[in-house]
Design an enzyme around this catalytic site. Structure first.
Site, mmCIF file in Angstrom:
data_model
loop_
_atom_site.group_PDB
_atom_site.id
_atom_site.type_symbol
_atom_site.label_atom_id
_atom_site.label_comp_id
_atom_site.label_asym_id
_atom_site.label_seq_id
_atom_site.Cartn_x
_atom_site.Cartn_y
_atom_site.Cartn_z
ATOM 1 N N TYR A 63 -21.379 -22.343 -26.053
ATOM 2 C CA TYR A 63 -22.203 -23.440 -26.943
ATOM 3 C C TYR A 63 -22.099 -23.282 -28.320
ATOM 4 O O TYR A 63 -22.006 -24.159 -29.014
ATOM 5 C CB TYR A 63 -23.831 -23.071 -26.491
ATOM 6 C CG TYR A 63 -24.307 -23.452 -24.923
ATOM 7 C CD1 TYR A 63 -24.287 -24.597 -24.662
ATOM 8 C CD2 TYR A 63 -24.265 -22.351 -24.076
ATOM 9 C CE1 TYR A 63 -24.750 -25.002 -23.560
ATOM 10 C CE2 TYR A 63 -24.793 -22.895 -22.870
ATOM 11 C CZ TYR A 63 -25.037 -23.912 -22.539
ATOM 12 O OH TYR A 63 -25.535 -24.463 -21.240
ATOM 13 N N LYS B 290 -20.126 -25.288 -17.430
ATOM 14 C CA LYS B 290 -19.513 -24.625 -18.333
ATOM 15 C C LYS B 290 -19.651 -23.272 -18.146
ATOM 16 O O LYS B 290 -20.445 -22.898 -17.156
ATOM 17 C CB LYS B 290 -20.107 -24.919 -19.803
ATOM 18 C CG LYS B 290 -21.628 -25.093 -20.074
ATOM 19 C CD LYS B 290 -22.543 -23.754 -19.571
ATOM 20 C CE LYS B 290 -22.222 -22.298 -20.040
ATOM 21 N NZ LYS B 290 -23.302 -21.496 -19.382
HETATM 22 P P1 NAD Z 1 -26.581 -18.155 -10.047
HETATM 23 O O1 NAD Z 1 -25.962 -16.744 -9.824
HETATM 24 O O2 NAD Z 1 -27.833 -18.343 -10.064
HETATM 25 O O3 NAD Z 1 -25.884 -18.999 -8.711
HETATM 26 C C1 NAD Z 1 -24.520 -18.912 -8.600
HETATM 27 C C2 NAD Z 1 -24.513 -19.491 -6.990
HETATM 28 O O4 NAD Z 1 -23.119 -19.358 -6.597
HETATM 29 C C3 NAD Z 1 -25.293 -18.931 -5.706
HETATM 30 O O5 NAD Z 1 -26.232 -19.986 -5.265
HETATM 31 C C4 NAD Z 1 -24.278 -18.092 -5.252
HETATM 32 O O6 NAD Z 1 -24.828 -17.988 -3.891
HETATM 33 C C5 NAD Z 1 -23.332 -18.692 -5.138
HETATM 34 N N1 NAD Z 1 -21.797 -17.973 -4.935
HETATM 35 C C6 NAD Z 1 -21.023 -18.296 -4.121
HETATM 36 N N2 NAD Z 1 -19.993 -17.517 -4.166
HETATM 37 C C7 NAD Z 1 -20.398 -16.481 -4.889
HETATM 38 C C8 NAD Z 1 -19.918 -15.055 -5.305
HETATM 39 N N3 NAD Z 1 -18.737 -14.876 -5.012
HETATM 40 N N4 NAD Z 1 -20.563 -14.362 -6.065
HETATM 41 C C9 NAD Z 1 -21.709 -14.804 -6.530
HETATM 42 N N5 NAD Z 1 -22.155 -15.886 -6.193
HETATM 43 C C10 NAD Z 1 -21.789 -16.960 -5.442
HETATM 44 O O7 NAD Z 1 -25.751 -18.659 -11.277
HETATM 45 P P2 NAD Z 1 -26.179 -20.077 -12.181
HETATM 46 O O8 NAD Z 1 -26.798 -19.238 -13.510
HETATM 47 O O9 NAD Z 1 -26.595 -20.843 -11.413
HETATM 48 O O10 NAD Z 1 -24.713 -20.416 -12.949
HETATM 49 C C11 NAD Z 1 -23.816 -21.039 -12.261
HETATM 50 C C12 NAD Z 1 -22.835 -21.897 -13.059
HETATM 51 O O11 NAD Z 1 -23.752 -22.645 -13.907
HETATM 52 C C13 NAD Z 1 -22.085 -20.981 -14.066
HETATM 53 O O12 NAD Z 1 -20.852 -21.533 -14.503
HETATM 54 C C14 NAD Z 1 -23.010 -20.756 -15.470
HETATM 55 O O13 NAD Z 1 -22.286 -20.952 -16.670
HETATM 56 C C15 NAD Z 1 -23.654 -22.387 -15.384
HETATM 57 N N6 NAD Z 1 -24.795 -22.401 -15.990
HETATM 58 C C16 NAD Z 1 -25.116 -23.595 -16.862
HETATM 59 C C17 NAD Z 1 -26.279 -23.782 -17.511
HETATM 60 C C18 NAD Z 1 -26.429 -24.769 -18.431
HETATM 61 O O14 NAD Z 1 -27.587 -25.005 -18.946
HETATM 62 N N7 NAD Z 1 -25.652 -25.663 -18.585
HETATM 63 C C19 NAD Z 1 -27.392 -22.809 -17.314
HETATM 64 C C20 NAD Z 1 -27.144 -21.896 -16.233
HETATM 65 C C21 NAD Z 1 -26.168 -21.672 -15.876
#
Ligand code: NAD
Length: 363
Positions: free
Chosen positions: A215, A130
């Site tokens: 959410y 999401k």
């Molecule tokens: P994060 O920044 O920790 O991870 C993002 C990943 O994408 C990294 O591994 C990064 O290297 C990669 N990436 C590839 N291209 C990129 C770019 N151009 N710029 C930045 N990163 C790039 O983020 P996250 O917190 O893991 O979030 C990722 C997704 O998961 C989002 O859509 C977020 O909304 C979702 N999320 C959901 C929950 C949940 O509880 N369901 C919790 C956190 C995040």
């Protein structure tokens, strides 16, 4: 109560969700586990991979990353063979890999559409985090791609497997205290770091409304069992102008439902808040914390709630995998249509805040 007992309860609590039959839940190890490839190895993927160790119906078997050192270290930790490692360029070759059944897209929001469509073309089922995409039109493209390629699409709506939230949904939708009239739900964290993609409009699509507010929209919808027909909204103050130059730091909005119920929410990066309150004609029910990873706490007019604190990620992955193993459709409330509806609401909320008008939503 252990997770297996919980899963039995969930299949009763959420009648639309044929999660795990008691007979199957009683089996110690199923014949087949589906293979999951995680796309993007950031914070949430890290948490997901770890939590999935408890899954009965799927396992972490492949990865997609732009960082070779992560491919190396994750492969060591999770025993991922070289043939199951991909980068963003050669990802499409996953089509020929029978080890992978599900591709889970956990990338910045602006990349959800591309990788969902590429996964669908590779004939893999898709779970996308999401918010589903940047706007409703992207969601439609993603749903079409999955349909055309004969694969299923789910959104990572983990709270549809979480017992306290399922209870809120039951109390609301079954009108246990009569019709719900008022919902108040907000989610915020004091957050924001220079350079992170969540502050970049192009990559995130917006601020906390995209990341956290979704959410609250979900909660308002699953408590009432209705889709909002109109919204009003107000941007909050920008307290850290250097960080929040592209996306909002805070936003408050009101959703009006066909029954007359009203849901008011704030989402913010300026302070912590995590609560869900619903008031019906003859009683109320609430959670706080409500949305994070818990431990959840809840009570209603009838007293304290007492449900197990579960591994939400494993519950989500097992439920979806079981459906796929049984050739069952992903139910609407965790599917692409649900993600699309949330994006319609998000789009309307931003428009209402920008124009300071009440914005109607048609689905
Ligand atoms: P994060 O920044 O920790 O991870 C993002 C990943 O994408 C990294 O591994 C990064 O290297 C990669 N990436 C590839 N291209 C990129 C770019 N151009 N710029 C930045 N990163 C790039 O983020 P996250 O917190 O893991 O979030 C990722 C997704 O998961 C989002 O859509 C977020 O909304 C979702 N999320 C959901 C929950 C949940 O509880 N369901 C919790 C956190 C995040």
């Amino acid at each position: 109560m252990n997770r297996r007992t919980f899963l039995r309860n969930v299949s009763v609590a959420s009648s639309a969700l044929p999660i795990v039959s008691p007979a199957l839940a009683a089996m110690s190890s199923p014949a087949k586990k589906l293979g999951v490839a995680l796309v993007g190895l950031g914070r949430y993927a890290e948490y997901m991979a770890y939590q999935m160790k408890e899954c009965q119906y799927c396992e972490f078997r492949g990865l997609v990353t732009g960082t070779p050192s992560k491919a190396e270290s994750w492969s060591k930790e999770y025993n991922i063979p070289e043939k199951n490692r991909y980068n963003y360029q050669n990802f499409d070759q996953i089509k020929d890999n029978p080890d992978v059944d599900i591709v889970y897209v956990i990338l910045p929001n602006a990349m959800h559409k591309e990788f969902t469509i590429r996964a669908a073309k590779a004939k893999k089922h898709v779970i996308v985090e999401k918010p589903m995409a940047l706007n409703p039109a992207e969601c439609v493209e993603m749903m079409n791609a999955c349909r055309e390629n004969g694969v299923q699409l789910a959104v990572g709506y983990r709270l549809h497997f979480e017992p306290y939230n399922l209870e809120m949904k039951r109390l609301g939708q079954e009108k246990v205290f009569g019709p719900v009239r008022i919902v108040e739900t907000s989610l915020g964290y004091f957050s924001g770091q220079a350079g992170e993609w969540r502050l970049n409009k192009k990559l995130a699509g917006g601020g906390p409304l995209m990341n956290l507010g979704v959410y609250c929209i979900q909660a308002g919808r699953y408590i009432t069992g209705e889709d909002p027909m109109a919204v009003t909204a107000q941007f909050g103050p920008v307290l850290r102008k250097a960080l929040f130059s592209e996306v909002e730091e805070s936003i408050t909005w009101q959703m009006q439902f066909p029954s007359g119920a009203i849901c008011t929410s704030t989402t913010t990066c300026a302070a912590g808040i995590d609560r869900l309150y619903a008031s019906a004609e003859k009683g109320h029910f609430e959670l706080s914390p409500a949305i994070s990873y818990g431990p959840f706490k809840g009570r209603s007019t009838n007293g304290e709630m007492d449900f197990p604190q579960i591994n939400q990620q494993a519950a989500q992955m097992d439920a979806i995998s079981k459906l796929l193993l049984d050739n069952q459709p992903i139910p609407d409330h965790i599917g692409g249509l649900e993600g699309w509806k949330d994006m319609k609401v998000i789009e309307a909320v931003y428009k209402a805040a920008r124009t300071q008008t009440k914005v109607s939503i048609t689905y």
